[in-house]
Design a protein around this motif. Structure first.
Motif, mmCIF file in Angstrom:
data_model
loop_
_atom_site.group_PDB
_atom_site.id
_atom_site.type_symbol
_atom_site.label_atom_id
_atom_site.label_comp_id
_atom_site.label_asym_id
_atom_site.label_seq_id
_atom_site.Cartn_x
_atom_site.Cartn_y
_atom_site.Cartn_z
ATOM 1 N N GLY A 236 0.823 -1.212 0.000
ATOM 2 C CA GLY A 236 0.000 0.000 0.000
ATOM 3 C C GLY A 236 0.849 1.250 0.000
ATOM 4 O O GLY A 236 0.562 2.217 -0.721
ATOM 5 N N TRP A 237 1.891 1.239 0.789
ATOM 6 C CA TRP A 237 2.781 2.398 0.870
ATOM 7 C C TRP A 237 3.458 2.638 -0.483
ATOM 8 O O TRP A 237 3.535 3.759 -0.953
ATOM 9 C CB TRP A 237 3.826 2.177 1.963
ATOM 10 N N LEU A 238 3.934 1.561 -1.099
ATOM 11 C CA LEU A 238 4.590 1.700 -2.404
ATOM 12 C C LEU A 238 3.615 2.197 -3.467
ATOM 13 O O LEU A 238 3.967 3.037 -4.290
ATOM 14 C CB LEU A 238 5.213 0.367 -2.832
ATOM 15 N N ARG A 239 2.379 1.699 -3.444
ATOM 16 C CA ARG A 239 1.376 2.159 -4.427
ATOM 17 C C ARG A 239 1.098 3.647 -4.264
ATOM 18 O O ARG A 239 0.958 4.365 -5.242
ATOM 19 C CB ARG A 239 0.080 1.368 -4.266
ATOM 20 N N ARG A 240 0.974 4.077 -3.021
ATOM 21 C CA ARG A 240 0.681 5.496 -2.774
ATOM 22 C C ARG A 240 1.855 6.396 -3.120
ATOM 23 O O ARG A 240 1.670 7.500 -3.604
ATOM 24 C CB ARG A 240 0.297 5.711 -1.305
ATOM 25 N N ARG A 241 3.059 5.948 -2.858
ATOM 26 C CA ARG A 241 4.229 6.812 -2.972
ATOM 27 C C ARG A 241 4.965 6.722 -4.299
ATOM 28 O O ARG A 241 5.656 7.651 -4.675
ATOM 29 C CB ARG A 241 5.206 6.497 -1.841
ATOM 30 N N LEU A 242 4.862 5.595 -4.971
ATOM 31 C CA LEU A 242 5.607 5.416 -6.223
ATOM 32 C C LEU A 242 4.625 5.314 -7.380
ATOM 33 O O LEU A 242 4.402 4.243 -7.934
ATOM 34 C CB LEU A 242 6.494 4.171 -6.172
ATOM 35 N N GLY A 243 4.061 6.451 -7.745
ATOM 36 C CA GLY A 243 3.070 6.477 -8.811
ATOM 37 C C GLY A 243 3.605 5.962 -10.139
ATOM 38 O O GLY A 243 2.857 5.436 -10.958
ATOM 39 N N ASN B 41 2.953 -4.635 -11.369
ATOM 40 C CA ASN B 41 3.979 -5.626 -11.721
ATOM 41 C C ASN B 41 5.350 -5.206 -11.202
ATOM 42 O O ASN B 41 6.128 -6.044 -10.754
ATOM 43 C CB ASN B 41 4.030 -5.840 -13.229
ATOM 44 N N ASP B 42 5.651 -3.898 -11.278
ATOM 45 C CA ASP B 42 6.928 -3.410 -10.760
ATOM 46 C C ASP B 42 7.016 -3.623 -9.256
ATOM 47 O O ASP B 42 8.061 -4.017 -8.731
ATOM 48 C CB ASP B 42 7.108 -1.915 -11.080
ATOM 49 N N ILE B 43 5.916 -3.347 -8.562
ATOM 50 C CA ILE B 43 5.881 -3.534 -7.110
ATOM 51 C C ILE B 43 6.019 -5.020 -6.768
ATOM 52 O O ILE B 43 6.759 -5.385 -5.857
ATOM 53 C CB ILE B 43 4.597 -2.916 -6.515
ATOM 54 N N ASP B 44 5.327 -5.882 -7.538
ATOM 55 C CA ASP B 44 5.467 -7.329 -7.326
ATOM 56 C C ASP B 44 6.918 -7.758 -7.488
ATOM 57 O O ASP B 44 7.440 -8.532 -6.680
ATOM 58 C CB ASP B 44 4.596 -8.114 -8.307
#
Length: 195
Positions: free
Chosen positions: A23-30, A35-38
């Protein structure tokens, strides 16, 4: 440490923090897609797998630090780096170990669920879990205190962890539960046995 112990350690100390990190990565790394987060989280697990767990005091900051290092490596390898990524890497440095209000409420709810699941474990299985996880006793100390073999204590603990992971997974979202259930598949969670 054998593979089964590594799986258990990661399931207990790292997996619970993955939804928060995602969740933090989704909010902060638009600029990063799912797939990149995975990929980022998968690489973090790969690095954590090889770590010396005895030196890790707290799984959450270790997970975040691992991700911060991975993002820094990505930034160094890339010729063109989105400007927000550089700021986000710096922001990862200041992640507090103190949980925010959302995490506190979530933690209280999770603790209530955990207590309910632990209360439903068979008596010996529950006692082994409590002595190990709440009182921090070694397997040897638990075995001596309960008059069981260390192998039996280990079996009780493994089954308790598997049942807890399975029960908690049933109460989470499908994506979160896939990770929790995979740690419980190899262990029979239907019976904690008797000795």
């Amino acid at each position: 440490m054998d593979d089964a112990a590594r799986y258990r350690w990661i399931a207990a100390h790292i997996l619970p923090h993955e939804p928060e990190l995602r969740g933090w990565l989704r909010r902060r790394l638009g600029s990063f897609g799912d797939n990149d987060i995975d990929d980022l989280i998968q690489e973090a697990y790969s690095r954590i797998w090889t770590a010396e767990f005895a030196t890790i005091r707290n799984g959450r900051p270790y997970l975040y630090t691992t991700v911060r290092h991975l993002l820094a490596e990505y930034a160094r390898r890339s010729r063109i780096v989105p400007i927000e990524l550089l700021g986000e890497i710096d922001a990862l440095n200041i992640i507090s170990e103190e949980p925010g209000p959302e995490q506190q409420v979530g933690a209280r709810q999770e603790l209530a669920r955990l207590r309910a699941v632990v209360a439903e474990l068979p008596p010996q299985c529950r006692r082994v879990f409590e002595l190990r996880k709440f009182e921090g006793l070694s397997l040897r100390d638990i075995a001596q205190q309960m008059g069981l073999s260390e192998k039996t204590v280990e079996n009780h603990l493994t089954r308790a962890l598997a049942r807890i992971a399975s029960e908690l997974a049933a109460a989470t979202t499908p994506a979160e539960s896939a990770h929790l259930e995979s740690s419980a598949k190899s262990v029979d969670d239907t019976d904690c046995g008797t000795d």
